[in-house]
Design an enzyme around this catalytic site. Structure first.
Site, PDB file in Angstrom:
ATOM      1  N   LYS A   4       0.835  -1.213   0.000  1.00  0.00           N
ATOM      2  CA  LYS A   4       0.000   0.000   0.000  1.00  0.00           C
ATOM      3  C   LYS A   4       0.868   1.261   0.000  1.00  0.00           C
ATOM      4  O   LYS A   4       0.615   2.198  -0.752  1.00  0.00           O
ATOM      5  CB  LYS A   4      -0.906  -0.005   1.237  1.00  0.00           C
ATOM      6  CG  LYS A   4      -1.547   1.343   1.563  1.00  0.00           C
ATOM      7  CD  LYS A   4      -2.425   1.319   2.790  1.00  0.00           C
ATOM      8  CE  LYS A   4      -1.685   1.500   4.067  1.00  0.00           C
ATOM      9  NZ  LYS A   4      -1.317   2.876   4.400  1.00  0.00           N
ATOM     10  N   ASN A   5       1.906   1.283   0.825  1.00  0.00           N
ATOM     11  CA  ASN A   5       2.671   2.533   1.002  1.00  0.00           C
ATOM     12  C   ASN A   5       3.623   2.816  -0.152  1.00  0.00           C
ATOM     13  O   ASN A   5       4.100   3.936  -0.290  1.00  0.00           O
ATOM     14  CB  ASN A   5       3.388   2.529   2.354  1.00  0.00           C
ATOM     15  CG  ASN A   5       2.379   2.576   3.490  1.00  0.00           C
ATOM     16  OD1 ASN A   5       1.213   2.922   3.276  1.00  0.00           O
ATOM     17  ND2 ASN A   5       2.800   2.219   4.677  1.00  0.00           N
ATOM     18  N   CYS A  35      -3.594  12.792  13.050  1.00  0.00           N
ATOM     19  CA  CYS A  35      -3.884  11.420  12.644  1.00  0.00           C
ATOM     20  C   CYS A  35      -4.054  10.606  13.930  1.00  0.00           C
ATOM     21  O   CYS A  35      -3.730  11.038  15.012  1.00  0.00           O
ATOM     22  CB  CYS A  35      -2.696  10.954  11.806  1.00  0.00           C
ATOM     23  SG  CYS A  35      -2.701   9.220  11.492  1.00  0.00           S
ATOM     24  N   ARG A  61       1.975  14.142  13.214  1.00  0.00           N
ATOM     25  CA  ARG A  61       2.466  13.897  11.844  1.00  0.00           C
ATOM     26  C   ARG A  61       2.586  15.171  11.017  1.00  0.00           C
ATOM     27  O   ARG A  61       1.908  15.364  10.022  1.00  0.00           O
ATOM     28  CB  ARG A  61       1.604  12.845  11.158  1.00  0.00           C
ATOM     29  CG  ARG A  61       1.606  11.539  11.924  1.00  0.00           C
ATOM     30  CD  ARG A  61       0.800  10.461  11.293  1.00  0.00           C
ATOM     31  NE  ARG A  61       1.505   9.900  10.135  1.00  0.00           N
ATOM     32  CZ  ARG A  61       0.980   8.938   9.372  1.00  0.00           C
ATOM     33  NH1 ARG A  61      -0.223   8.481   9.638  1.00  0.00           N
ATOM     34  NH2 ARG A  61       1.647   8.465   8.327  1.00  0.00           N
ATOM     35  N   ASP A  83       4.992   0.034  11.913  1.00  0.00           N
ATOM     36  CA  ASP A  83       3.695  -0.492  11.459  1.00  0.00           C
ATOM     37  C   ASP A  83       3.457  -1.926  11.911  1.00  0.00           C
ATOM     38  O   ASP A  83       2.386  -2.471  11.681  1.00  0.00           O
ATOM     39  CB  ASP A  83       3.586  -0.404   9.938  1.00  0.00           C
ATOM     40  CG  ASP A  83       3.500   1.029   9.480  1.00  0.00           C
ATOM     41  OD1 ASP A  83       3.647   1.286   8.269  1.00  0.00           O
ATOM     42  OD2 ASP A  83       3.319   1.923  10.330  1.00  0.00           O
ATOM     43  N   ARG A  86      -8.593  -0.114   5.215  1.00  0.00           N
ATOM     44  CA  ARG A  86      -7.779   0.887   4.492  1.00  0.00           C
ATOM     45  C   ARG A  86      -6.509   0.239   3.951  1.00  0.00           C
ATOM     46  O   ARG A  86      -5.934   0.688   2.958  1.00  0.00           O
ATOM     47  CB  ARG A  86      -7.375   2.018   5.446  1.00  0.00           C
ATOM     48  CG  ARG A  86      -8.491   2.925   5.871  1.00  0.00           C
ATOM     49  CD  ARG A  86      -7.978   4.061   6.724  1.00  0.00           C
ATOM     50  NE  ARG A  86      -6.864   4.727   6.045  1.00  0.00           N
ATOM     51  CZ  ARG A  86      -6.081   5.616   6.652  1.00  0.00           C
ATOM     52  NH1 ARG A  86      -6.277   5.917   7.930  1.00  0.00           N
ATOM     53  NH2 ARG A  86      -5.099   6.209   6.008  1.00  0.00           N
TER      54      ARG A  86
HETATM   55  C1  EPZ Z   1       4.813   6.441   6.287  1.00  0.00           C
HETATM   56  O1  EPZ Z   1       4.221   7.547   6.968  1.00  0.00           O
HETATM   57  C2  EPZ Z   1       3.757   5.368   6.254  1.00  0.00           C
HETATM   58  N1  EPZ Z   1       2.592   5.855   5.517  1.00  0.00           N
HETATM   59  C3  EPZ Z   1       3.353   4.971   7.676  1.00  0.00           C
HETATM   60  O2  EPZ Z   1       2.471   3.849   7.576  1.00  0.00           O
HETATM   61  C4  EPZ Z   1       4.593   4.512   8.428  1.00  0.00           C
HETATM   62  O3  EPZ Z   1       4.238   4.247   9.778  1.00  0.00           O
HETATM   63  C5  EPZ Z   1       5.660   5.613   8.382  1.00  0.00           C
HETATM   64  O4  EPZ Z   1       5.949   5.952   7.011  1.00  0.00           O
HETATM   65  C6  EPZ Z   1       6.962   5.177   9.043  1.00  0.00           C
HETATM   66  O5  EPZ Z   1       7.449   4.051   8.397  1.00  0.00           O
HETATM   67  C7  EPZ Z   1       2.656   5.873   4.165  1.00  0.00           C
HETATM   68  O6  EPZ Z   1       3.667   5.543   3.565  1.00  0.00           O
HETATM   69  C8  EPZ Z   1       1.428   6.346   3.459  1.00  0.00           C
HETATM   70  P1  EPZ Z   1       7.419   9.499   8.289  1.00  0.00           P
HETATM   71  P2  EPZ Z   1       4.978   8.977   6.944  1.00  0.00           P
HETATM   72  O7  EPZ Z   1       7.398  10.775   7.526  1.00  0.00           O
HETATM   73  O8  EPZ Z   1       5.689   9.138   5.668  1.00  0.00           O
HETATM   74  C9  EPZ Z   1       7.942  12.825  11.640  1.00  0.00           C
HETATM   75  C10 EPZ Z   1       0.520   2.626   7.814  1.00  0.00           C
HETATM   76  O9  EPZ Z   1       0.114   2.031   8.824  1.00  0.00           O
HETATM   77  N2  EPZ Z   1       7.873  13.806  10.556  1.00  0.00           N
HETATM   78  O10 EPZ Z   1       8.513   8.519   8.028  1.00  0.00           O
HETATM   79  O11 EPZ Z   1       4.012  10.018   7.365  1.00  0.00           O
HETATM   80  C11 EPZ Z   1       6.642  12.073  11.872  1.00  0.00           C
HETATM   81  O12 EPZ Z   1       5.784  12.804  12.713  1.00  0.00           O
HETATM   82  C12 EPZ Z   1       1.101   4.007   7.972  1.00  0.00           C
HETATM   83  O13 EPZ Z   1       0.543   2.151   6.652  1.00  0.00           O
HETATM   84  C13 EPZ Z   1       8.117  15.143  10.827  1.00  0.00           C
HETATM   85  O14 EPZ Z   1       8.366  15.513  11.971  1.00  0.00           O
HETATM   86  O15 EPZ Z   1       6.039   8.756   8.116  1.00  0.00           O
HETATM   87  C14 EPZ Z   1       7.119  10.797  12.512  1.00  0.00           C
HETATM   88  O16 EPZ Z   1       7.337  11.022  13.892  1.00  0.00           O
HETATM   89  C15 EPZ Z   1       0.958   4.537   9.388  1.00  0.00           C
HETATM   90  N3  EPZ Z   1       8.055  16.051   9.815  1.00  0.00           N
HETATM   91  C16 EPZ Z   1       8.470  10.535  11.846  1.00  0.00           C
HETATM   92  O17 EPZ Z   1       8.870  11.787  11.288  1.00  0.00           O
HETATM   93  C17 EPZ Z   1       7.781  15.678   8.528  1.00  0.00           C
HETATM   94  O18 EPZ Z   1       7.761  16.550   7.636  1.00  0.00           O
HETATM   95  C18 EPZ Z   1       8.439   9.515  10.720  1.00  0.00           C
HETATM   96  O19 EPZ Z   1       7.372   9.861   9.858  1.00  0.00           O
HETATM   97  C19 EPZ Z   1       7.536  14.313   8.258  1.00  0.00           C
HETATM   98  C20 EPZ Z   1       7.593  13.389   9.282  1.00  0.00           C
END
Ligand code: EPZ
Length: 430
Positions: free
Chosen positions: A22-23, A117, A122, A305, A397
Protein backbone atom coordinates in the site's frame (compact mmCIF):
# COMPACT_ATOMS: atom_id res chain seq x y z
CA UNK A 1 -21.00 -0.10 10.42
CA UNK A 2 -19.31 -3.45 9.87
CA UNK A 3 -17.47 -5.62 12.35
CA UNK A 4 -15.28 -8.69 12.34
CA UNK A 5 -16.59 -11.48 14.56
CA UNK A 6 -14.04 -14.11 15.53
CA UNK A 7 -14.06 -17.39 17.42
CA UNK A 8 -10.51 -17.80 18.64
CA UNK A 9 -8.43 -20.87 19.28
CA UNK A 10 -7.80 -22.29 15.81
CA UNK A 11 -4.12 -22.52 14.82
CA UNK A 12 -3.65 -20.85 11.42
CA UNK A 13 -2.32 -23.39 8.93
CA UNK A 14 -1.63 -23.15 5.19
CA UNK A 15 -0.46 -20.65 2.57
CA UNK A 16 -1.51 -17.07 1.92
CA UNK A 17 -0.69 -14.76 -1.03
CA UNK A 18 0.55 -11.29 -0.05
CA UNK A 19 -0.64 -8.31 -2.10
CA UNK A 20 1.12 -5.19 -3.37
CA UNK A 21 2.56 -2.70 -0.87
CA UNK A 22 0.00 0.00 0.00
CA UNK A 23 2.67 2.53 1.00
CA UNK A 24 4.61 2.04 -2.23
CA UNK A 25 1.46 2.10 -4.36
CA UNK A 26 0.16 5.38 -2.90
CA UNK A 27 3.34 7.24 -3.85
CA UNK A 28 3.67 5.49 -7.22
CA UNK A 29 0.09 6.36 -8.20
CA UNK A 30 0.81 10.02 -7.39
CA UNK A 31 4.08 9.93 -9.35
CA UNK A 32 2.33 8.34 -12.36
CA UNK A 33 0.67 11.70 -13.21
CA UNK A 34 4.12 13.17 -13.93
CA UNK A 35 4.17 11.63 -17.42
CA UNK A 36 1.98 12.87 -20.29
CA UNK A 37 1.70 9.31 -21.56
CA UNK A 38 -0.12 6.27 -20.25
CA UNK A 39 1.43 4.52 -17.26
CA UNK A 40 0.30 0.98 -16.40
CA UNK A 41 0.62 -0.19 -12.81
CA UNK A 42 -0.18 -3.68 -11.56
CA UNK A 43 -0.07 -5.63 -8.30
CA UNK A 44 -2.02 -2.74 -6.75
CA UNK A 45 -3.62 -3.68 -3.42
CA UNK A 46 -7.40 -3.30 -3.73
CA UNK A 47 -7.82 -1.36 -0.47
CA UNK A 48 -9.68 1.79 0.54
CA UNK A 49 -6.66 4.14 0.60
CA UNK A 50 -5.72 3.20 -2.99
CA UNK A 51 -9.26 3.65 -4.23
CA UNK A 52 -9.56 7.09 -2.57
CA UNK A 53 -6.27 8.27 -4.08
CA UNK A 54 -7.39 7.14 -7.54
CA UNK A 55 -10.51 9.28 -7.04
CA UNK A 56 -8.28 12.25 -6.12
CA UNK A 57 -6.16 11.70 -9.26
CA UNK A 58 -9.34 11.61 -11.36
CA UNK A 59 -10.44 14.75 -9.50
CA UNK A 60 -7.55 16.81 -10.91
CA UNK A 61 -8.40 15.68 -14.43
CA UNK A 62 -6.08 12.74 -15.16
CA UNK A 63 -7.44 9.75 -17.09
CA UNK A 64 -7.77 6.77 -14.72
CA UNK A 65 -8.71 3.44 -16.27
CA UNK A 66 -9.07 0.62 -13.70
CA UNK A 67 -8.51 -2.56 -15.74
CA UNK A 68 -9.17 -4.80 -12.74
CA UNK A 69 -8.87 -4.78 -8.94
CA UNK A 70 -5.07 -4.85 -9.14
CA UNK A 71 -4.28 -3.02 -12.39
CA UNK A 72 -4.74 0.61 -13.46
CA UNK A 73 -3.74 2.80 -16.40
CA UNK A 74 -3.15 6.49 -15.68
CA UNK A 75 -2.50 9.31 -18.15
CA UNK A 76 -1.63 12.70 -16.69
CA UNK A 77 -1.77 14.64 -19.98
CA UNK A 78 -5.32 15.86 -19.35
CA UNK A 79 -4.73 17.32 -15.89
CA UNK A 80 -6.53 20.63 -15.68
CA UNK A 81 -6.46 21.57 -11.99
CA UNK A 82 -3.46 21.66 -9.67
CA UNK A 83 -5.62 21.76 -6.59
CA UNK A 84 -6.44 18.59 -4.67
CA UNK A 85 -9.75 18.78 -2.81
CA UNK A 86 -9.70 18.75 0.97
CA UNK A 87 -12.11 15.80 1.01
CA UNK A 88 -9.34 13.53 -0.31
CA UNK A 89 -6.66 14.67 2.15
CA UNK A 90 -9.21 14.23 4.94
CA UNK A 91 -9.67 10.62 3.87
CA UNK A 92 -6.00 9.82 3.28
CA UNK A 93 -2.97 11.88 4.20
CA UNK A 94 -0.94 10.33 1.42
CA UNK A 95 -2.80 12.55 -1.06
CA UNK A 96 0.00 14.95 -0.14
CA UNK A 97 2.23 12.98 -2.54
CA UNK A 98 0.36 14.85 -5.29
CA UNK A 99 2.10 17.99 -3.99
CA UNK A 100 5.54 16.72 -4.99
CA UNK A 101 4.27 15.22 -8.24
CA UNK A 102 2.35 18.35 -9.40
CA UNK A 103 5.11 20.72 -8.24
CA UNK A 104 7.73 18.68 -10.08
CA UNK A 105 5.74 18.54 -13.33
CA UNK A 106 3.78 21.84 -13.41
CA UNK A 107 5.85 23.89 -10.92
CA UNK A 108 2.70 24.61 -8.96
CA UNK A 109 0.35 22.68 -6.72
CA UNK A 110 -2.27 23.20 -4.08
CA UNK A 111 -3.16 20.53 -1.54
CA UNK A 112 -5.00 20.81 1.75
CA UNK A 113 -2.75 20.61 4.80
CA UNK A 114 -3.31 17.15 6.32
CA UNK A 115 -4.71 17.26 9.79
CA UNK A 116 -3.63 15.15 12.74
CA UNK A 117 -3.88 11.42 12.64
CA UNK A 118 -4.80 8.54 14.94
CA UNK A 119 -1.17 7.82 15.74
CA UNK A 120 0.32 11.26 16.18
CA UNK A 121 0.41 14.85 14.94
CA UNK A 122 2.47 13.90 11.84
CA UNK A 123 3.66 17.31 10.64
CA UNK A 124 4.93 17.72 7.07
CA UNK A 125 7.46 20.48 7.76
CA UNK A 126 10.30 18.43 6.22
CA UNK A 127 8.36 18.01 2.99
CA UNK A 128 7.88 21.80 2.75
CA UNK A 129 11.51 22.45 3.73
CA UNK A 130 12.58 20.32 0.76
CA UNK A 131 10.28 22.09 -1.68
CA UNK A 132 11.53 25.49 -0.51
CA UNK A 133 15.13 24.31 -0.83
CA UNK A 134 14.36 23.43 -4.47
CA UNK A 135 13.25 27.03 -5.03
CA UNK A 136 9.50 26.83 -4.54
CA UNK A 137 7.54 29.36 -2.52
CA UNK A 138 5.26 27.49 -0.17
CA UNK A 139 2.44 29.26 1.65
CA UNK A 140 -0.07 27.82 4.08
CA UNK A 141 -3.33 29.75 4.12
CA UNK A 142 -6.84 28.73 5.09
CA UNK A 143 -5.68 25.13 5.62
CA UNK A 144 -4.24 24.89 2.11
CA UNK A 145 -0.61 24.43 1.06
CA UNK A 146 0.11 26.43 -2.09
CA UNK A 147 3.48 25.67 -3.67
CA UNK A 148 4.87 27.23 -6.83
CA UNK A 149 8.16 27.97 -8.56
CA UNK A 150 9.37 29.75 -11.70
CA UNK A 151 11.58 26.72 -12.01
CA UNK A 152 12.90 24.16 -9.54
CA UNK A 153 16.67 24.03 -9.11
CA UNK A 154 18.52 21.00 -7.77
CA UNK A 155 20.14 21.49 -4.36
CA UNK A 156 21.58 19.73 -1.30
CA UNK A 157 18.91 18.82 1.27
CA UNK A 158 19.60 17.39 4.72
CA UNK A 159 16.53 15.90 6.42
CA UNK A 160 16.60 16.62 10.17
CA UNK A 161 14.57 13.45 10.77
CA UNK A 162 14.33 10.25 8.75
CA UNK A 163 10.97 10.63 7.01
CA UNK A 164 9.52 8.24 4.42
CA UNK A 165 7.00 10.80 3.19
CA UNK A 166 9.42 13.70 2.98
CA UNK A 167 12.04 11.57 1.21
CA UNK A 168 9.53 10.42 -1.41
CA UNK A 169 7.80 13.78 -1.88
CA UNK A 170 11.09 15.66 -2.33
CA UNK A 171 12.43 12.93 -4.65
CA UNK A 172 9.38 13.38 -6.91
CA UNK A 173 9.75 17.16 -7.13
CA UNK A 174 13.52 16.91 -7.66
CA UNK A 175 13.07 14.33 -10.44
CA UNK A 176 11.94 17.18 -12.76
CA UNK A 177 14.03 20.01 -11.28
CA UNK A 178 16.98 21.51 -13.18
CA UNK A 179 20.30 20.02 -12.17
CA UNK A 180 21.39 17.77 -9.33
CA UNK A 181 19.72 17.20 -5.97
CA UNK A 182 21.20 15.31 -3.03
CA UNK A 183 18.90 14.16 -0.23
CA UNK A 184 20.86 13.28 2.94
CA UNK A 185 19.49 11.30 5.89
CA UNK A 186 16.94 9.84 3.48
CA UNK A 187 14.53 7.05 4.48
CA UNK A 188 15.63 3.60 3.23
CA UNK A 189 12.31 1.75 3.29
CA UNK A 190 11.63 -0.72 0.44
CA UNK A 191 8.80 1.50 -0.71
CA UNK A 192 11.20 4.44 -1.12
CA UNK A 193 13.27 2.19 -3.40
CA UNK A 194 10.14 1.10 -5.26
CA UNK A 195 9.15 4.73 -5.97
CA UNK A 196 12.69 5.52 -7.18
CA UNK A 197 12.68 2.45 -9.45
CA UNK A 198 9.27 3.46 -10.79
CA UNK A 199 10.41 7.04 -11.55
CA UNK A 200 13.58 5.70 -13.19
CA UNK A 201 11.42 3.42 -15.37
CA UNK A 202 9.77 6.66 -16.55
CA UNK A 203 13.18 8.16 -17.41
CA UNK A 204 14.17 9.83 -14.14
CA UNK A 205 17.79 9.90 -12.94
CA UNK A 206 17.70 8.69 -9.34
CA UNK A 207 20.57 6.84 -7.67
CA UNK A 208 21.15 5.67 -4.11
CA UNK A 209 17.55 4.95 -3.07
CA UNK A 210 17.71 2.48 -0.22
CA UNK A 211 20.72 4.24 1.26
CA UNK A 212 20.66 7.42 3.34
CA UNK A 213 21.99 9.52 0.44
CA UNK A 214 19.86 9.78 -2.69
CA UNK A 215 21.27 11.59 -5.75
CA UNK A 216 18.86 12.88 -8.40
CA UNK A 217 19.65 14.41 -11.80
CA UNK A 218 16.52 16.24 -12.91
CA UNK A 219 14.98 15.61 -16.36
CA UNK A 220 12.59 17.70 -18.44
CA UNK A 221 10.08 14.98 -19.25
CA UNK A 222 9.01 11.59 -17.98
CA UNK A 223 7.54 8.95 -20.26
CA UNK A 224 5.20 5.98 -20.17
CA UNK A 225 6.05 2.78 -18.32
CA UNK A 226 4.58 -0.48 -17.10
CA UNK A 227 5.35 -1.24 -13.47
CA UNK A 228 4.50 -3.80 -10.80
CA UNK A 229 4.34 -2.83 -7.10
CA UNK A 230 6.55 -4.70 -4.61
CA UNK A 231 4.86 -7.02 -2.08
CA UNK A 232 3.57 -5.48 1.15
CA UNK A 233 6.06 -6.22 3.95
CA UNK A 234 3.55 -5.12 6.63
CA UNK A 235 0.73 -7.32 5.35
CA UNK A 236 3.25 -10.20 5.25
CA UNK A 237 4.44 -9.46 8.79
CA UNK A 238 0.86 -9.27 10.05
CA UNK A 239 0.11 -12.79 8.77
CA UNK A 240 3.44 -14.09 10.14
CA UNK A 241 2.48 -12.75 13.58
CA UNK A 242 -1.02 -14.19 13.30
CA UNK A 243 0.60 -17.61 12.70
CA UNK A 244 2.77 -17.15 15.79
CA UNK A 245 -0.10 -15.96 18.01
CA UNK A 246 -2.23 -19.01 17.11
CA UNK A 247 0.69 -21.50 17.32
CA UNK A 248 0.15 -22.27 13.66
CA UNK A 249 2.16 -23.10 10.55
CA UNK A 250 1.73 -20.50 7.81
CA UNK A 251 3.65 -19.81 4.61
CA UNK A 252 3.31 -16.25 3.32
CA UNK A 253 3.86 -16.26 -0.46
CA UNK A 254 4.87 -13.59 -2.99
CA UNK A 255 7.13 -11.73 -0.52
CA UNK A 256 10.71 -10.43 -0.56
CA UNK A 257 12.28 -12.12 2.53
CA UNK A 258 14.97 -9.44 2.82
CA UNK A 259 12.26 -6.84 3.48
CA UNK A 260 11.04 -8.97 6.41
CA UNK A 261 14.40 -9.38 8.19
CA UNK A 262 13.55 -7.35 11.30
CA UNK A 263 10.16 -9.06 11.62
CA UNK A 264 11.70 -12.51 11.14
CA UNK A 265 14.45 -11.75 13.67
CA UNK A 266 11.88 -10.98 16.38
CA UNK A 267 9.90 -14.16 15.65
CA UNK A 268 13.13 -16.18 16.05
CA UNK A 269 13.91 -14.32 19.29
CA UNK A 270 10.56 -15.28 20.84
CA UNK A 271 11.04 -18.93 19.88
CA UNK A 272 9.26 -19.43 16.54
CA UNK A 273 10.81 -21.32 13.62
CA UNK A 274 11.13 -19.32 10.40
CA UNK A 275 12.14 -20.79 7.05
CA UNK A 276 12.96 -18.50 4.11
CA UNK A 277 12.49 -19.35 0.42
CA UNK A 278 13.08 -17.19 -2.69
CA UNK A 279 9.68 -15.48 -2.53
CA UNK A 280 8.06 -17.00 0.54
CA UNK A 281 8.56 -17.29 4.30
CA UNK A 282 7.20 -20.07 6.53
CA UNK A 283 6.45 -19.45 10.23
CA UNK A 284 5.92 -22.36 12.64
CA UNK A 285 5.22 -21.75 16.31
CA UNK A 286 4.39 -24.91 18.23
CA UNK A 287 4.97 -23.73 21.78
CA UNK A 288 4.41 -20.68 23.98
CA UNK A 289 6.63 -17.75 22.96
CA UNK A 290 9.00 -16.08 25.36
CA UNK A 291 9.67 -12.43 26.18
CA UNK A 292 11.93 -10.00 24.32
CA UNK A 293 12.58 -6.27 23.89
CA UNK A 294 11.60 -4.31 20.77
CA UNK A 295 12.24 -0.73 19.66
CA UNK A 296 10.66 0.60 16.47
CA UNK A 297 13.14 2.26 14.10
CA UNK A 298 13.33 3.44 10.50
CA UNK A 299 14.11 0.63 8.03
CA UNK A 300 15.97 -1.71 8.34
CA UNK A 301 14.98 -1.53 12.02
CA UNK A 302 11.79 -3.05 13.41
CA UNK A 303 8.89 -1.31 11.60
CA UNK A 304 6.54 0.92 13.59
CA UNK A 305 3.69 -0.49 11.46
CA UNK A 306 4.33 -3.87 13.11
CA UNK A 307 4.43 -2.47 16.67
CA UNK A 308 0.82 -3.25 17.73
CA UNK A 309 1.09 -6.76 16.28
CA UNK A 310 4.33 -7.30 18.24
CA UNK A 311 2.69 -6.21 21.48
CA UNK A 312 -0.17 -8.67 20.90
CA UNK A 313 2.10 -11.69 20.61
CA UNK A 314 4.25 -10.55 23.56
CA UNK A 315 1.06 -10.13 25.60
CA UNK A 316 0.66 -13.94 25.67
CA UNK A 317 4.37 -14.81 25.78
CA UNK A 318 6.01 -15.91 29.01
CA UNK A 319 7.89 -13.26 30.98
CA UNK A 320 8.01 -9.46 30.81
CA UNK A 321 8.74 -7.69 27.52
CA UNK A 322 9.09 -4.05 26.49
CA UNK A 323 7.98 -2.37 23.28
CA UNK A 324 9.43 1.10 22.66
CA UNK A 325 7.74 3.27 20.01
CA UNK A 326 10.35 5.71 18.74
CA UNK A 327 8.64 6.96 15.56
CA UNK A 328 5.14 8.16 16.55
CA UNK A 329 3.98 9.76 19.76
CA UNK A 330 0.57 8.14 20.14
CA UNK A 331 0.67 4.59 18.90
CA UNK A 332 -0.42 2.70 22.03
CA UNK A 333 -4.14 3.52 21.91
CA UNK A 334 -4.92 -0.18 21.34
CA UNK A 335 -3.53 -1.10 24.78
CA UNK A 336 -6.79 -0.24 26.57
CA UNK A 337 -8.67 -2.47 24.12
CA UNK A 338 -6.21 -5.31 24.56
CA UNK A 339 -6.50 -4.98 28.34
CA UNK A 340 -10.19 -5.75 27.97
CA UNK A 341 -9.09 -9.07 26.47
CA UNK A 342 -6.95 -9.82 29.51
CA UNK A 343 -3.60 -8.27 28.56
CA UNK A 344 -1.35 -6.94 31.35
CA UNK A 345 0.38 -3.91 29.80
CA UNK A 346 1.55 -0.66 31.36
CA UNK A 347 2.44 2.27 29.08
CA UNK A 348 4.94 4.80 30.40
CA UNK A 349 5.74 7.58 27.92
CA UNK A 350 6.72 5.75 24.70
CA UNK A 351 7.38 2.37 26.32
CA UNK A 352 4.87 -0.44 26.85
CA UNK A 353 5.85 -2.84 29.66
CA UNK A 354 4.15 -6.14 28.87
CA UNK A 355 3.73 -8.92 31.44
CA UNK A 356 2.75 -12.00 29.48
CA UNK A 357 -0.51 -13.73 30.42
CA UNK A 358 -1.52 -17.33 29.64
CA UNK A 359 -4.01 -16.25 27.02
CA UNK A 360 -6.57 -13.65 25.91
CA UNK A 361 -10.31 -13.93 26.40
CA UNK A 362 -12.68 -12.78 23.70
CA UNK A 363 -14.33 -9.35 24.09
CA UNK A 364 -15.95 -6.56 22.08
CA UNK A 365 -13.17 -4.12 21.09
CA UNK A 366 -12.79 -1.20 18.73
CA UNK A 367 -10.02 -0.63 16.15
CA UNK A 368 -8.33 2.72 16.97
CA UNK A 369 -6.30 2.79 13.72
CA UNK A 370 -5.22 0.64 10.80
CA UNK A 371 -2.41 -1.47 12.27
CA UNK A 372 -3.88 -1.60 15.78
CA UNK A 373 -7.11 -2.90 14.27
CA UNK A 374 -5.23 -5.73 12.56
CA UNK A 375 -3.44 -6.45 15.85
CA UNK A 376 -6.75 -6.76 17.71
CA UNK A 377 -7.89 -9.27 15.11
CA UNK A 378 -4.74 -11.30 15.83
CA UNK A 379 -5.60 -11.15 19.54
CA UNK A 380 -9.12 -12.38 18.75
CA UNK A 381 -7.72 -15.29 16.70
CA UNK A 382 -5.66 -16.36 19.73
CA UNK A 383 -8.33 -15.63 22.36
CA UNK A 384 -10.58 -18.11 24.07
CA UNK A 385 -14.17 -17.38 23.02
CA UNK A 386 -15.78 -14.76 20.78
CA UNK A 387 -14.22 -11.39 19.86
CA UNK A 388 -16.01 -8.62 17.99
CA UNK A 389 -13.83 -5.89 16.42
CA UNK A 390 -15.70 -2.66 15.64
CA UNK A 391 -14.57 0.20 13.32
CA UNK A 392 -12.99 -2.19 10.85
CA UNK A 393 -13.03 0.40 8.05
CA UNK A 394 -9.63 1.35 9.52
CA UNK A 395 -8.37 -2.18 8.82
CA UNK A 396 -9.85 -2.21 5.32
CA UNK A 397 -7.78 0.89 4.49
CA UNK A 398 -4.71 -1.33 4.27
CA UNK A 399 -5.68 -5.02 4.17
CA UNK A 400 -7.39 -6.60 1.15
CA UNK A 401 -9.89 -9.39 1.87
CA UNK A 402 -8.40 -9.67 5.35
CA UNK A 403 -11.04 -11.93 6.86
CA UNK A 404 -11.21 -14.12 3.73
CA UNK A 405 -7.45 -14.68 3.75
CA UNK A 406 -7.53 -15.53 7.49
CA UNK A 407 -10.50 -17.89 7.01
CA UNK A 408 -8.58 -19.67 4.23
CA UNK A 409 -5.95 -20.44 6.90
CA UNK A 410 -8.55 -21.99 9.20
CA UNK A 411 -9.62 -18.95 11.22
CA UNK A 412 -13.25 -18.76 12.28
CA UNK A 413 -13.86 -15.13 11.30
CA UNK A 414 -16.61 -13.30 9.41
CA UNK A 415 -17.36 -9.72 8.45
CA UNK A 416 -20.84 -8.80 9.72
CA UNK A 417 -22.92 -5.66 9.96
CA UNK A 418 -25.66 -6.43 12.47
CA UNK A 419 -26.21 -7.86 15.92
CA UNK A 420 -28.36 -10.54 14.27
CA UNK A 421 -25.44 -11.71 12.15
CA UNK A 422 -23.22 -11.75 15.25
CA UNK A 423 -25.71 -14.01 17.04
CA UNK A 424 -25.96 -16.25 13.96
CA UNK A 425 -22.17 -16.59 13.87
CA UNK A 426 -22.01 -17.27 17.61
CA UNK A 427 -24.63 -20.02 17.33
CA UNK A 428 -22.86 -21.52 14.33
CA UNK A 429 -19.49 -21.80 16.07
CA UNK A 430 -20.71 -22.82 19.50
C1 EPZ B 1 4.81 6.44 6.29
O1 EPZ B 1 4.22 7.55 6.97
C2 EPZ B 1 3.76 5.37 6.25
N1 EPZ B 1 2.59 5.85 5.52
C3 EPZ B 1 3.35 4.97 7.68
O2 EPZ B 1 2.47 3.85 7.58
C4 EPZ B 1 4.59 4.51 8.43
O3 EPZ B 1 4.24 4.25 9.78
C5 EPZ B 1 5.66 5.61 8.38
O4 EPZ B 1 5.95 5.95 7.01
C6 EPZ B 1 6.96 5.18 9.04
O5 EPZ B 1 7.45 4.05 8.40
C7 EPZ B 1 2.66 5.87 4.16
O6 EPZ B 1 3.67 5.54 3.57
C8 EPZ B 1 1.43 6.35 3.46
P1 EPZ B 1 7.42 9.50 8.29
P2 EPZ B 1 4.98 8.98 6.94
O7 EPZ B 1 7.40 10.77 7.53
O8 EPZ B 1 5.69 9.14 5.67
C9 EPZ B 1 7.94 12.83 11.64
C10 EPZ B 1 0.52 2.63 7.81
O9 EPZ B 1 0.11 2.03 8.82
N2 EPZ B 1 7.87 13.81 10.56
O10 EPZ B 1 8.51 8.52 8.03
O11 EPZ B 1 4.01 10.02 7.37
C11 EPZ B 1 6.64 12.07 11.87
O12 EPZ B 1 5.78 12.80 12.71
C12 EPZ B 1 1.10 4.01 7.97
O13 EPZ B 1 0.54 2.15 6.65
C13 EPZ B 1 8.12 15.14 10.83
O14 EPZ B 1 8.37 15.51 11.97
O15 EPZ B 1 6.04 8.76 8.12
C14 EPZ B 1 7.12 10.80 12.51
O16 EPZ B 1 7.34 11.02 13.89
C15 EPZ B 1 0.96 4.54 9.39
N3 EPZ B 1 8.05 16.05 9.81
C16 EPZ B 1 8.47 10.53 11.85
O17 EPZ B 1 8.87 11.79 11.29
C17 EPZ B 1 7.78 15.68 8.53
O18 EPZ B 1 7.76 16.55 7.64
C18 EPZ B 1 8.44 9.52 10.72
O19 EPZ B 1 7.37 9.86 9.86
C19 EPZ B 1 7.54 14.31 8.26
C20 EPZ B 1 7.59 13.39 9.28
Amino acid sequence: MEQYVIKGGNPLVGEVEIGGAKNAALAILAASIMADETVTIDNLPDVRDINVLLEAIKGIGAIVDRLDAHTVKINGSTISGMSVDYEYIKKIRASYYLLGALLGKYKRAEVALPGGCDIGSRPIDLHLKGFRALGATVDIQHGLIAAQAEHLKGTHIYLDKVSVGATINIMMAAAMAEGKTIIENAAKEPHVVDVANFLNSMGAGIRGAGTDVIRIVGVEKLHKTEYSIIPDQIEAGTFMFAAAATRGDVTVKNVIPKHLEATTAKLLEVGCEVEEFDDAVRVVCAKRMHHTQVTTLPYPGFPTDMQPQMAVILGIAEGTSTVTESIFENRFKYVDELTRMGANIKVESNIAIITGVEGYTGARVSAPDLRAGAALVIAGLAAEGITIVDDIYYVERGYEHFEEKLASLGAQIEKVSSEKEIQKFTLKVS
